[in-house]
Design a protein around this motif. Structure first.
Motif, mmCIF file in Angstrom:
data_model
loop_
_atom_site.group_PDB
_atom_site.id
_atom_site.type_symbol
_atom_site.label_atom_id
_atom_site.label_comp_id
_atom_site.label_asym_id
_atom_site.label_seq_id
_atom_site.Cartn_x
_atom_site.Cartn_y
_atom_site.Cartn_z
ATOM 1 N N ASP A 178 0.868 -1.068 0.047
ATOM 2 C CA ASP A 178 0.055 0.048 -0.095
ATOM 3 C C ASP A 178 0.950 1.361 -0.007
ATOM 4 O OD1 ASP A 178 -1.811 -1.982 0.356
ATOM 5 O OD2 ASP A 178 -2.163 -1.617 2.787
ATOM 6 N N THR A 179 2.020 1.099 -0.030
ATOM 7 C CA THR A 179 3.100 2.118 -0.021
ATOM 8 C C THR A 179 2.685 3.370 -0.755
ATOM 9 O OG1 THR A 179 5.084 1.027 0.412
ATOM 10 C CG2 THR A 179 5.427 3.134 -0.288
ATOM 11 N N ASN A 180 2.615 4.595 -0.366
ATOM 12 C CA ASN A 180 2.190 5.932 -1.108
ATOM 13 C C ASN A 180 3.550 6.361 -1.658
ATOM 14 O OD1 ASN A 180 1.978 8.626 -1.804
ATOM 15 N ND2 ASN A 180 0.006 8.554 -0.674
ATOM 16 N N PRO A 181 3.698 6.363 -3.025
ATOM 17 C CA PRO A 181 5.211 6.690 -3.578
ATOM 18 C C PRO A 181 5.443 8.404 -3.263
ATOM 19 C CG PRO A 181 3.327 6.134 -5.228
ATOM 20 C CD PRO A 181 2.975 5.863 -3.956
ATOM 21 N N ILE A 182 4.682 9.123 -3.159
ATOM 22 C CA ILE A 182 4.786 10.380 -3.202
ATOM 23 C C ILE A 182 5.190 10.760 -1.599
ATOM 24 C CG2 ILE A 182 3.892 12.768 -3.024
ATOM 25 C CD1 ILE A 182 1.977 11.882 -5.092
ATOM 26 N N THR A 183 4.676 9.949 -0.577
ATOM 27 C CA THR A 183 4.875 10.124 0.781
ATOM 28 C C THR A 183 6.444 9.416 0.876
ATOM 29 O OG1 THR A 183 2.416 9.749 1.339
ATOM 30 C CG2 THR A 183 4.300 9.329 3.141
ATOM 31 N N ALA A 189 13.470 11.953 0.831
ATOM 32 C CA ALA A 189 14.336 13.255 0.763
ATOM 33 C C ALA A 189 14.494 13.831 2.068
ATOM 34 C CB ALA A 189 13.492 14.051 -0.075
ATOM 35 N N THR A 190 13.538 13.996 2.919
ATOM 36 C CA THR A 190 13.534 14.684 4.321
ATOM 37 C C THR A 190 14.778 13.964 5.206
ATOM 38 O OG1 THR A 190 11.330 15.115 4.284
ATOM 39 C CG2 THR A 190 12.424 15.555 6.142
ATOM 40 N N LEU A 191 14.669 12.737 5.258
ATOM 41 C CA LEU A 191 15.396 11.790 6.009
ATOM 42 C C LEU A 191 16.967 12.070 5.488
ATOM 43 C CD1 LEU A 191 14.401 8.150 6.332
ATOM 44 C CD2 LEU A 191 15.196 9.856 8.163
ATOM 45 N N ALA A 192 17.166 12.119 4.174
ATOM 46 C CA ALA A 192 18.486 12.320 3.447
ATOM 47 C C ALA A 192 18.965 13.671 4.119
ATOM 48 C CB ALA A 192 18.497 12.287 2.097
ATOM 49 N N ALA A 225 13.633 23.871 8.832
ATOM 50 C CA ALA A 225 13.659 24.384 7.553
ATOM 51 C C ALA A 225 12.879 22.990 6.770
ATOM 52 C CB ALA A 225 14.871 24.275 7.062
ATOM 53 N N ALA A 226 13.085 21.935 7.389
ATOM 54 C CA ALA A 226 12.742 21.020 6.668
ATOM 55 C C ALA A 226 11.055 20.911 6.945
ATOM 56 C CB ALA A 226 13.014 19.420 7.163
ATOM 57 N N ALA A 373 10.788 11.409 10.047
ATOM 58 C CA ALA A 373 12.033 11.611 9.719
ATOM 59 C C ALA A 373 12.661 12.378 10.728
ATOM 60 C CB ALA A 373 12.173 12.441 8.390
ATOM 61 N N THR A 374 12.383 13.440 11.360
ATOM 62 C CA THR A 374 12.666 14.317 12.270
ATOM 63 C C THR A 374 13.241 13.148 13.719
ATOM 64 O OG1 THR A 374 11.310 15.840 11.832
ATOM 65 C CG2 THR A 374 12.770 16.121 14.140
#
Lengths: 583, 583
Positions: A178-183, A189-192, A225-226, A373-374
């Motif tokens: 069920d993964t949402n690709p946009i999420t 990206a936020t994690l990185a 910022a994120a 991610a935070t």
């Protein structure tokens, strides 16, 4: 006044508060506020609570700690491990109504505050010491892993739940289709970005010529910022319509006055959880506070810290918050940013209150993946498996306590893990001391020293055996000593004297006293006399209050060398020295 | 064969069994049988079970112990304290159907047997040592009182119930108006007779010129005489019609094969009770067995005793019985009567089996007041408050453990009492060791000895302080040492060297190691060096496996005198001795 100042440390530091101190505190408060806004939202999410509860838990509790706490740098508020424990405690209640869940969280904070205050008034700050360091290290590492795992669902945008690693992993894997690709793209990206902020941003800014202080501040602002960037993206591209989970409407305004539940049933259900949260929260907080105080040659008072944290949690309970404690990373930032008094905490509270008043509309479009991610980036710094290696090489017993704590926390959740860790530390300690080291010793030729006959070349006599007891004698090891002495004498027909050498016996409790009487009686039956040597003052004082010395067939010698000189010659000994010989 | 003989002690003593031994065992068995018939009926009554279950619990369990047990004199069967604990365990279930109650009692015996067998196979006989002697003494005294109080209702012929002294007393007083005068007269007369038999009969018989052995046997037969006389009286005067409670019809015959319940719910409800019964039963039994074995210079094997008692309880579960263990009074009688091997137990079983086959019709008219009187006289010999006085004068900590055990047992019942006693012993032990005795020491002039500066006139130096640590260092006391050292150095500007003297430190666990590292670091910040002296071999071995010795700012000295000579002169010290100095 002196007494009052002990309970209100604010009266001490408040007297000498200056404009300069206020500037330092203000600067620290600004940095901590920037750091705390996303953290408080994220930890509320981790606790399974609405985001505003994280903000509320970061206002009045900070003011309460500023009044009652003794640490000058501790930054109180929602923290990762306590949030996870809150989630576990509330999860057990099986509630679904959000209002009921919020009520339970407030009640948990109230109970925790009451427990901490009671411990503080009873001056039980020492109790925190019953958590062994390796157990705490193992617990924090395992909790960090559990928290990171639990947040992955927000990164993937799927449903997953559970309080153990296996539950979380299996439900996560089951829902992966069920993964949402946009999420996922946004979360990854936020994690990185956050990992890069943590490791790469500060060096990059420094190489651009920024002052270290400013570079540090900018690096700390990374999560803000994120938050801003992802919320803006979600708003601009209307990501909510594409199935990206957003925080949604957060009510604006100051914390409401809330009354926790007075339902005795609920109190009973939450009590054990509140106790564990109190203890873990206190241990985490006090160790940060002590570390930071030591850097400025200050001392903190653990009993007053209990009162400070208790007042904080009570304030959280009454103002829509949930359990709080002193956070490690946040306190270090507060300290590094120059906080000089607890007023920095009160100023942080003003910052968060302004955020609650004016910034909440901006949070509506914030993706939960950003908060997850935070959290992940924050907690992975808690994970440190090196404790396993250090414990293994130092002591297998400490290792087994750590390993069990980690495995049980991951496998059965935080409450089972930390309870088992504490009980296991105590059980292993008792087990260790229940089989004391006892060495048969002889005289090192030409000296007055006695050493283990297995490790050294020493003089011995066939009719005399000296056993050095390397442990205090108490109920758990008394029988062991009895068996050991009787087994030693059973094989030796020539024996006439047994000397128990007590230089390392710091205590003889009543069970052990009865065992000594029994050993004395049994040896007497065998025609063997029992003597003691090098009995410590406090132990001797106590033995004199019993009838043991009257029944003792032999004597008490001040030094083992005296015992040797009196007994080495033959089967009988000199005049009675009881009493005289006591140190 | 050697291995087999360890698990079947019967193979050892069976080989050398002779006609003479059999005669001795037979005589002992006869006396124990006479004593056991009324006891087994009475204890079944105490446990709230039909009287025949007491007989059944005295047949096959004795045979099982004869095969697996190691004590040559232990007499197994129903005992007072375990019967009371059985009543408490079953009472909690709230059952009313007698068949269900009997099933629960059998299941309790099965669980207890399984726990004992498991502990025996895991060789956990040492676990019994975690009950401190004063706690056991307090528990037995309080149980004796509870049992005597619970039996008063049968003497008065009224209804009363409860598992705490207050419950028993209030219900008894409330029902006193219903007292049956005939029952009371009969009960009081039996009580008086039994007390006289205990105290006055044997001297009277001896003064009549009887041989001591025979006088003893007749005195032991007192309860049987009381049973016969009161049963006959009740039959002749038809006392049942006057409201005197009688035992009633007891089925004749050998024990039936019974299958305990396999209901997991019931197992769960009874598990904790079975655990407590197992531990208390084992501790009571093993201490009797050890005392008696010592008198003949024999040793018993506690792990094999667990197997013996486990097999006994399993046998009780399968043959209509309830939990059993080795009884104190009965074993002493068995020993005094000349029992030489466990075969005496098997012969006793035959005696009880004959009673179950042929004597039960005689019990129909037996008043329960007679059995209650038997119990009261037996248990009052267990009550001994002198332990309170002895504990008070020896150690306030031991005293508080005993007092709490007595008060909690009387006030909240046997299970709470004994659990609290065990936990309190452990907690108090940890508390004691969490505040170790640390003495500041100086050199006794003209010697190489160091003594407490508060107790002796000794040499000291302003730049050097030596602290002798009188306790092993572990998680619970590590922080205490840190506070103590840092508070000591805080007030002393002249200080350059701190020596921790470790002659009584038998262990340094990982938490304490981290604390030592912290003390070293803090002292270094203050420009003070940390040294150790007289570190024991095993502790030094372990410290070498850590990085502590590399970070240590000072040295490790073999003896405190070496440390004094190296450091008394001034602020700097001689060449590095680390490693070399380890004992």
């Amino acid at each position: 006044m002196q007494r009052l100042a002990r309970f209100f440390p604010i009266l001490q530091w408040g007297k000498s508060y200056t404009w300069d101190t206020a500037m330092s505190d203000g600067m620290a408060a600004l940095i901590v506020t920037i750091m705390l806004i996303p953290q408080s939202l994220a930890y509320a999410l981790l606790a399974g609570l609405p985001p505003e509860m994280g903000l509320y838990a970061s206002i009045l509790p900070l003011v309460a700690y500023a009044i009652f706490g003794t640490s000058r740098a501790l930054a109180v508020g929602p923290v990762a491990v306590v949030s996870l424990m809150t989630a576990a405690a509330i999860g057990k209640l099986g509630l679904t109504d959000p209002a009921q869940i919020a009520l339970a969280a407030g009640t948990l904070a109230l109970l925790s505050g009451a427990i901490l205050l009671a411990m503080g008034i009873l001056r039980l700050g020492q109790l925190a010491n019953f958590l062994s360091h390796p157990v705490i290290a193992g617990f924090i590492t395992a909790s960090g892993l559990l928290i990171a795992a639990s947040q992955l669902r927000h990164i993937f945008g799927v449903d997953a739940h559970g309080h153990t690693l296996v539950d979380i992993a299996t439900t996560l894997v089951a829902h992966l289709p069920d993964t949402n690709p946009i999420t996922l793209a946004l979360g990854a990206a936020t994690l990185a970005f956050l990992f890069w902020v943590r490791k790469g941003l500060k060096p990059a800014l420094l190489s651009l010529g920024l002052r270290p202080r400013l570079a540090d501040l900018l690096a700390k602002a990374g999560p803000v910022a994120a938050v801003a960037a992802t919320a803006l993206t979600a708003y601009a591209l209307d990501l909510g319509a594409s199935g990206v989970a957003l925080v949604g409407a957060v009510p604006s305004g100051l914390p409401p006055l809330t009354l926790p539940s007075l339902d005795p049933m609920l109190w009973q259900q939450l009590f054990l959880s509140a106790l564990l949260i109190s203890i873990i929260g206190f241990v985490e907080s006090v160790s940060v506070a002590q570390t930071l105080a030591a850097k400025k040659r200050q001392r903190i008072d653990p009993d007053q810290e209990l009162i400070g944290l208790g007042a904080s949690n009570a304030a959280a309970a009454l103002s829509g918050g949930y359990p709080v404690t002193g956070g490690f990373a946040r306190s270090v930032v507060n300290f590094d940013a120059g906080a000089e008094t607890p007023a920095a905490g009160a100023l942080t509270a003003i910052g968060i209150a302004l955020a609650a008043l004016f910034l909440t509309p901006l949070l509506t479009y914030l993706p939960t993946a950003t908060l997850a991610a935070t959290i992940i980036v924050a907690v992975l710094s808690l994970v440190d498996f090196s404790i396993l290696g250090r414990a293994w090489s130092y002591s297998k017993i400490d290792f087994s306590a750590v390993a069990a704590t980690i495995v049980l926390t991951l496998g059965f959740g935080v409450e089972v893990g930390v309870s088992a860790g504490v009980l296991l530390s105590i059980a292993l300690h008792l087990y260790k001391t229940s089989r004391p080291h006892v060495a048969e010793v002889g005289l090192v030729p030409g000296t007055q020293h006695f050493r283990n006959i297995l490790r050294h070349k020493v003089d011995t006599r066939p009719h005399l055996v000296t056993l050095r007891v390397d442990e205090s004698l108490y109920f758990a090891n008394a029988r062991f000593l009895e068996d050991l002495v009787l087994n030693r004498v059973a094989k030796d027909k020539a024996l006439r004297h047994v000397v128990l050498m007590f230089p390392a016996v710091n205590e003889v409790d009543m069970s052990a006293l009865e065992t000594l009487e029994e050993i004395n009686r049994r040896l007497d039956d065998l025609g063997i006399r029992l003597h003691l040597s090098e009995v410590k003052g406090p132990v001797m004082d106590r033995l004199k209050r019993s009838h043991f010395l009257d029944a003792l067939t032999g004597k008490v010698f001040l030094s083992q060398y005296d015992a040797w000189r009196a007994l080495e010659g033959g089967a009988t000994a000199g005049p009675d020295q009881k009493g005289l010989a006591a140190q």
